[in-house]
Design an enzyme around this catalytic site. Structure first.
Site, PDB file in Angstrom:
ATOM      1  N   TYR A   1       7.442  -6.536   5.781  1.00 21.22           N
ATOM      2  CA  TYR A   1       6.089  -6.671   5.222  1.00 21.22           C
ATOM      3  C   TYR A   1       6.110  -7.886   4.287  1.00 21.22           C
ATOM      4  CZ  TYR A   1       5.388  -1.848   6.845  1.00 21.22           C
ATOM      5  OH  TYR A   1       5.308  -0.709   7.593  1.00 21.22           O
TER       6      TYR A   1
ATOM      7  N   PHE B   1      -0.746   4.994   9.835  1.00 21.34           N
ATOM      8  CA  PHE B   1      -2.186   4.904  10.065  1.00 21.34           C
ATOM      9  C   PHE B   1      -2.883   6.262   9.844  1.00 21.34           C
ATOM     10  CE2 PHE B   1      -1.724   1.127  13.304  1.00 21.34           C
ATOM     11  CZ  PHE B   1      -1.397   0.283  12.258  1.00 21.34           C
ATOM     12  N   PRO B   2      -2.564   6.978   8.750  1.00 20.84           N
ATOM     13  CA  PRO B   2      -3.222   8.275   8.518  1.00 20.84           C
ATOM     14  C   PRO B   2      -4.733   8.132   8.335  1.00 20.84           C
ATOM     15  CG  PRO B   2      -2.087   7.544   6.513  1.00 20.84           C
ATOM     16  CD  PRO B   2      -1.658   6.617   7.638  1.00 20.84           C
TER      17      PRO B   2
HETATM   18  N1  LIG Z   1       6.251   2.590  11.366  1.00 23.02           N
HETATM   19  C1  LIG Z   1       5.269   1.770  11.676  1.00 23.02           C
HETATM   20  O1  LIG Z   1       5.248   1.184  12.737  1.00 23.02           O
HETATM   21  C2  LIG Z   1       4.131   1.600  10.710  1.00 23.02           C
HETATM   22  C3  LIG Z   1       2.970   0.921  11.127  1.00 23.02           C
HETATM   23  C4  LIG Z   1       1.939   0.793  10.216  1.00 23.02           C
HETATM   24  C5  LIG Z   1       2.035   1.316   8.951  1.00 23.02           C
HETATM   25  N2  LIG Z   1       3.181   1.948   8.552  1.00 23.02           N
HETATM   26  C6  LIG Z   1       3.295   2.555   7.200  1.00 23.02           C
HETATM   27  O2  LIG Z   1       2.280   3.492   7.049  1.00 23.02           O
HETATM   28  C7  LIG Z   1       1.543   3.238   5.844  1.00 23.02           C
HETATM   29  C8  LIG Z   1       0.102   3.626   6.048  1.00 23.02           C
HETATM   30  O3  LIG Z   1      -0.495   2.839   7.059  1.00 23.02           O
HETATM   31  P1  LIG Z   1      -1.600   1.732   6.794  1.00 23.02           P
HETATM   32  O4  LIG Z   1      -1.643   1.368   5.357  1.00 23.02           O
HETATM   33  O5  LIG Z   1      -1.409   0.680   7.779  1.00 23.02           O
HETATM   34  O6  LIG Z   1      -2.914   2.456   7.254  1.00 23.02           O
HETATM   35  P2  LIG Z   1      -3.829   3.624   6.629  1.00 23.02           P
HETATM   36  O7  LIG Z   1      -3.152   4.281   5.479  1.00 23.02           O
HETATM   37  O8  LIG Z   1      -4.294   4.431   7.762  1.00 23.02           O
HETATM   38  O9  LIG Z   1      -5.101   2.799   6.150  1.00 23.02           O
HETATM   39  C9  LIG Z   1      -5.049   1.698   5.350  1.00 23.02           C
HETATM   40  C10 LIG Z   1      -6.419   1.009   5.437  1.00 23.02           C
HETATM   41  O10 LIG Z   1      -7.424   1.844   4.911  1.00 23.02           O
HETATM   42  C11 LIG Z   1      -7.971   1.273   3.722  1.00 23.02           C
HETATM   43  N3  LIG Z   1      -8.074   2.380   2.757  1.00 23.02           N
HETATM   44  C12 LIG Z   1      -7.066   3.040   2.144  1.00 23.02           C
HETATM   45  N4  LIG Z   1      -7.544   4.021   1.352  1.00 23.02           N
HETATM   46  C13 LIG Z   1      -8.879   3.991   1.484  1.00 23.02           C
HETATM   47  C14 LIG Z   1      -9.932   4.762   0.917  1.00 23.02           C
HETATM   48  N5  LIG Z   1      -9.675   5.763   0.067  1.00 23.02           N
HETATM   49  N6  LIG Z   1     -11.210   4.462   1.258  1.00 23.02           N
HETATM   50  C15 LIG Z   1     -11.456   3.453   2.117  1.00 23.02           C
HETATM   51  N7  LIG Z   1     -10.504   2.693   2.694  1.00 23.02           N
HETATM   52  C16 LIG Z   1      -9.232   2.946   2.370  1.00 23.02           C
HETATM   53  C17 LIG Z   1      -7.020   0.197   3.300  1.00 23.02           C
HETATM   54  O11 LIG Z   1      -7.699  -0.882   2.706  1.00 23.02           O
HETATM   55  P3  LIG Z   1      -7.667  -1.152   1.114  1.00 23.02           P
HETATM   56  O12 LIG Z   1      -6.398  -1.888   0.820  1.00 23.02           O
HETATM   57  O13 LIG Z   1      -8.894  -1.965   0.892  1.00 23.02           O
HETATM   58  O14 LIG Z   1      -7.732   0.178   0.436  1.00 23.02           O
HETATM   59  C18 LIG Z   1      -6.431  -0.239   4.628  1.00 23.02           C
HETATM   60  O15 LIG Z   1      -7.295  -1.157   5.263  1.00 23.02           O
HETATM   61  C19 LIG Z   1       1.759   1.757   5.594  1.00 23.02           C
HETATM   62  O16 LIG Z   1       1.553   1.425   4.248  1.00 23.02           O
HETATM   63  C20 LIG Z   1       3.179   1.564   6.064  1.00 23.02           C
HETATM   64  O17 LIG Z   1       4.062   1.873   5.012  1.00 23.02           O
HETATM   65  C21 LIG Z   1       4.225   2.105   9.430  1.00 23.02           C
END
Ligand SMILES: NC(=O)c1ccc[n+]([C@@H]2O[C@H](COP(=O)([O-])OP(=O)(O)OC[C@H]3O[C@@H](n4cnc5c(N)ncnc54)[C@H](OP(=O)(O)O)[C@@H]3O)[C@@H](O)[C@H]2O)c1
Length: 290
Positions: free
Chosen positions: A65, A215-216
């Site tokens: 990252y 991607f929760p």
């Molecule tokens: N193993 C893998 O292949 C893999 C792939 C992807 C991710 N991950 C891990 O999983 C974690 C979670 O995934 P992710 O961050 O990609 O996706 P996510 O948690 O599903 O969603 C993040 C997105 O939602 C927005 N968001 C977060 N909280 C919000 C809220 N309360 N209201 C409105 N929008 C909100 C964020 O933007 P803002 O910043 O504007 O809040 C961001 O655009 C990552 O941080 C990473 O550590 C692992």
């Protein structure tokens, strides 16, 4: 003392510790496209510090990252780390100069990645390292993972890694891995609208293995559903809080790592711990995937 809100979610074993079920994912702290520095480094530091001050004891990250930058921000914000903080990282990919996500599975690349994580996080040993399978970038694909997993198990034997997890894997790959080394957690894409792993989650729960959905909240395309919105307005919550509360109800082995770069969103996400979903709302939400 009153329980802080996130204690209400309960705990589950992860590696050497038992962690709260609501954690934090650090991927959003890098620049756009998870590449380069964030627009506002001060805000990124503040999000991490507030997460930990609010009781978060599980942070998910990777040295790819940024690359490197997210781990460097974690170190600046939080080191020396609290004793009860579990940092989970992942290896198996590298970034192209154009920000592409490329597989990096050779013994040399995996060893380098463990050392990059150690150096940039400022640690002597990594708590949990997920082997991120890249046979396909998006979604799991079948194939033996014995070779790279054996490399990671050797790095564990050398004392650089305490526990091993898997990411972007099929059920067959989880089964294969467990014949090679104990597996602490599985991190795949899963949320209220993408439920391909329903059976795997239940199998892992029976064996006491954590399942950590990435991607929760839908990831790069945040979840949108009229049912989610309707339930949220009835419960005086946000759709994202309902999506997180649904995951917490789905199975006791699910650990949440919602990602955000915003303090306001962090607060909203942690407050999901307080949200109780009535059974009739749950029945409606179970239909979102269909
Ligand atoms: N193993 C893998 O292949 C893999 C792939 C992807 C991710 N991950 C891990 O999983 C974690 C979670 O995934 P992710 O961050 O990609 O996706 P996510 O948690 O599903 O969603 C993040 C997105 O939602 C927005 N968001 C977060 N909280 C919000 C809220 N309360 N209201 C409105 N929008 C909100 C964020 O933007 P803002 O910043 O504007 O809040 C961001 O655009 C990552 O941080 C990473 O550590 C692992």
């Amino acid at each position: 003392m009153d329980m802080t809100s996130i204690d209400k979610t309960g705990t589950f074993p992860l590696g050497s510790r038992t962690v709260k079920r609501l954690g934090y994912g650090a991927m959003q702290l890098a620049g756009p496209g998870v590449f380069g520095p964030p627009k506002d480094r001060g805000a990124a530091l503040a999000v991490l510090r507030e997460a930990v001050a609010s009781g978060v004891d599980h942070i998910d990250t990777s040295d790819f990252y940024g690359p490197h930058i997210t781990n460097q921000i974690i170190r600046e914000a939080l080191a020396p780390y609290p004793d009860d903080l579990t940092i989970v990282t992942k290896i198996g990919a590298r970034r192209g100069e154009d920000a592409a996500w490329l597989p990096a599975f050779s013994a040399e690349a995996l060893t380098q990645a463990v050392h990059d994580n150690l150096r940039n996080l400022g640690l002597d040993v990594l708590d949990v390292v997920n082997l991120r399978i890249m046979f396909k970038t998006e979604g799991p694909a079948e194939g033996s993972i014995e070779e790279p997993l054996t490399v990671l198990a050797e790095l564990q034997r050398q004392g650089l890694v305490r526990h091993i997890g898997l990411s972007n894997v099929t059920a067959a790959q989880v089964a294969q891995a467990r014949t090679i080394t104990p597996i602490a957690c599985v991190q795949n894409m899963y949320n209220i609208a993408h439920r391909q792993d329903d059976a795997l989650i239940d199998d892992l729960a029976r064996d006491g293995i954590a399942y950590v959905p990435f991607f929760p909240l839908g990831g790069f395309t945040p979840l949108q559903s009229s049912t989610l919105s309707a339930v949220a307005s009835r419960l005086d919550a946000t759709p994202m809080q309902v999506a997180l509360a649904w995951l917490l109800r789905r199975s006791p082995n699910i650990l949440l790592i919602p990602g955000t770069s915003s303090l306001a969103h962090l607060r909203d996400n942690l407050a999901a711990a307080e949200l109780e979903l009535p059974d009739d709302a749950l029945a409606l939400l179970d239909d979102v995937a269909a």
